[in-house]
Write an enzyme that holds these catalytic residues in place. Sequence first.
Site, PDB file in Angstrom:
ATOM      1  N   HIS A 209       0.818  -1.212   0.000  1.00  7.03           N
ATOM      2  CA  HIS A 209       0.000   0.000   0.000  1.00  7.03           C
ATOM      3  C   HIS A 209       0.851   1.260   0.000  1.00  7.03           C
ATOM      4  O   HIS A 209       0.493   2.261  -0.611  1.00  7.03           O
ATOM      5  CB  HIS A 209      -0.959  -0.005   1.203  1.00  7.03           C
ATOM      6  CG  HIS A 209      -0.252   0.020   2.510  1.00  7.03           C
ATOM      7  ND1 HIS A 209      -0.020  -1.122   3.242  1.00  7.03           N
ATOM      8  CD2 HIS A 209       0.311   1.028   3.208  1.00  7.03           C
ATOM      9  CE1 HIS A 209       0.640  -0.796   4.337  1.00  7.03           C
ATOM     10  NE2 HIS A 209       0.850   0.488   4.330  1.00  7.03           N
ATOM     11  N   GLU A 451       0.547 -14.704 -20.414  1.00  8.18           N
ATOM     12  CA  GLU A 451       1.451 -14.614 -19.266  1.00  8.18           C
ATOM     13  C   GLU A 451       2.021 -15.973 -18.881  1.00  8.18           C
ATOM     14  O   GLU A 451       2.772 -16.087 -17.920  1.00  8.18           O
ATOM     15  CB  GLU A 451       0.738 -13.976 -18.068  1.00  8.18           C
ATOM     16  CG  GLU A 451      -0.627 -14.547 -17.777  1.00  8.18           C
ATOM     17  CD  GLU A 451      -1.422 -13.691 -16.806  1.00  8.18           C
ATOM     18  OE1 GLU A 451      -0.833 -12.878 -16.088  1.00  8.18           O
ATOM     19  OE2 GLU A 451      -2.658 -13.836 -16.772  1.00  8.18           O
ATOM     20  N   ASP A 475       4.172 -11.853 -14.940  1.00  4.54           N
ATOM     21  CA  ASP A 475       4.049 -13.303 -14.808  1.00  4.54           C
ATOM     22  C   ASP A 475       4.785 -14.039 -15.923  1.00  4.54           C
ATOM     23  O   ASP A 475       5.328 -15.123 -15.694  1.00  4.54           O
ATOM     24  CB  ASP A 475       2.577 -13.724 -14.780  1.00  4.54           C
ATOM     25  CG  ASP A 475       2.020 -13.764 -13.368  1.00  4.54           C
ATOM     26  OD1 ASP A 475       2.806 -13.988 -12.421  1.00  4.54           O
ATOM     27  OD2 ASP A 475       0.806 -13.557 -13.198  1.00  4.54           O
ATOM     28  N   CYS A 522       0.885  -4.907 -20.664  1.00  4.96           N
ATOM     29  CA  CYS A 522       0.295  -4.255 -19.495  1.00  4.96           C
ATOM     30  C   CYS A 522       1.080  -4.509 -18.212  1.00  4.96           C
ATOM     31  O   CYS A 522       0.652  -4.105 -17.136  1.00  4.96           O
ATOM     32  CB  CYS A 522      -1.154  -4.688 -19.303  1.00  4.96           C
ATOM     33  SG  CYS A 522      -1.348  -6.448 -18.970  1.00  4.96           S
TER      34      CYS A 522
END
Length: 585
Positions: A209, A451, A475, A522
């Site tokens: 976070h 991926e 990934d 992405c």
Amino acid sequence: MTFSIHGLPVSRGIAIGRAVLVASSRIDVAHYFIEADQVAAEIVRVRNGRNAVIDELQRLQADMPPDAPPELAALLDVHLMLLQDEALVSGVKHWITDRLYNAEWALTTQLEIIARQFDEMEDEYLRERKADLEQVVERILRHMKGVASPVAPPGGGARRKLGQELLLDDTVDVPLVLVAHDLSPADMLQFKRSVFAGFVTDVGGKTSHTAIVARSMDIPAVVGARAASQLVRQDDWVIIDGDAGVVIVDPSAIILAEYGFRQRQGSLERERLSRLRHTPAVTLDGQPIELLANIEQPADAAVAVRAGAVGVGLFRSEFLFMDRAGHLPDEEAQYQAYREAVEGMQGLPVTLRTIDVGADKPLDKSHKDTHLNPALGLRAIRWSLADPAMFRTQLRAVLRAAAHGPVNLLFPMLAHVTEIRQTLAQVDLARAELDARGATYGAVQLGAMIEVPAAALIVRSFLRHFDFLSIGTNDLIQYTLAIDRVDEAVAHLYDPLHPAVLRLVADVIAAGNALGKSVCVCGETAGDVTMTRLLLGLGLRSFSMHPAQILAVKQEVLRADTRKLAAWARQVLESDDPAALLASG
């Protein structure tokens, strides 16, 4: 004496200032047994502490400034949900009632039990939510002990200026930087309101976070700096290099002057980049390039629009499913969230990815302990296909949201043609269910994430079934190189420029271009400006990244000539040492 501390660069820029230390996130806890007649009183103590924290966070939400990033509001929601999680509440009551632990001991015992469950999770984002749980418990303990929040804007008053300060600016107050073990979202909100120029934390990763909020605020930050809060002393002079992930403590006048110059240059560069916001992303040879945004919450759509994104290339829908005490959002809740994102993009396209979580997440406890290697287990589309009813609930919500604007539907981690057929069948069933009840829905383009190396190797089969492809480089690199990217022991082997990775990416882009179908990248590679020219040379025309990275990538696009880059990219692709050619190119 000057020394440096290395961590993870999570938010660009340079911050220079005096260190303000935050107390360690670990608060001393007493451990003792209580009498049976004290049980009710101990439970009340915990309940009062929890309710006080809930009230505090709700006040923070109500008073949140208009310029606060949407990520911060979402993370405060996460903390509020954790505070009301039945697993935490009932567990604490159990330790007090059955074992006669004092309230603080019961609270920390239940924390350790739930924290172990987080440690076993495969998904990186979910695993790092353990830090949120720890911060929630710490805030309860602080209220029970009567200790104030660890972060507060420092008091006013004149400060004595040192030689280093005079090198910066003799007419302004000395800037301050925050050094902490960790920072909670509530602390970050106070941080936003204070005078800190940057921060360093001992813990955290690129999806923690603190990293998310730092990027959204565009604040220089380094996380995962391990013992920074122990090595740095109060009022030390500190440089935070958010580009390199380095913290320099007690710098010499020469180092300070050099970083002061870099800081001023960075400010000028950001100001200059902001002028590109409305400039079309077109290369020197006239190739239009699509620069899209990755988002996690519906409110992020406004951030994407302000950043100049021409659409959302990846809406990570799993963020809507997280920390809901085992209760999945129903169709209506999902529909409203997706609709908010679609309408927030003001007619620009939104690519919604179906839920991408692992089998060992809190939402599916039956699989929690059954996988020796969750990264290769029941995750992403595999998990969705294992629960068709849940999957179609999400599909119906997405289809309904598509009535309000252009929507693309993206499926993660497909590897088998049988999975493709099953997935498309579920989409057809979801449409039929909406037809049966007369619901309004829109048309969607269907896409697959590449991926898994197997998917890249049979990409032409994928292109026969899908309208577009999106390469998830994070990934793809992990699975191609057999590297757990969050394992510090092998993290140095995680290499976006490994020849095998580049060849898979190049093959997917070439296959898509040959059939006239869009291919987007992405993953983190899309927002890495050192990779922009190479990807353009390989034929990529669509990039999706964090909104804060769009303008820097756009600048690289505007300077590029894809005709010249194509030959160079082929040389990089054929090289045994692509990194060397990339550096020299």
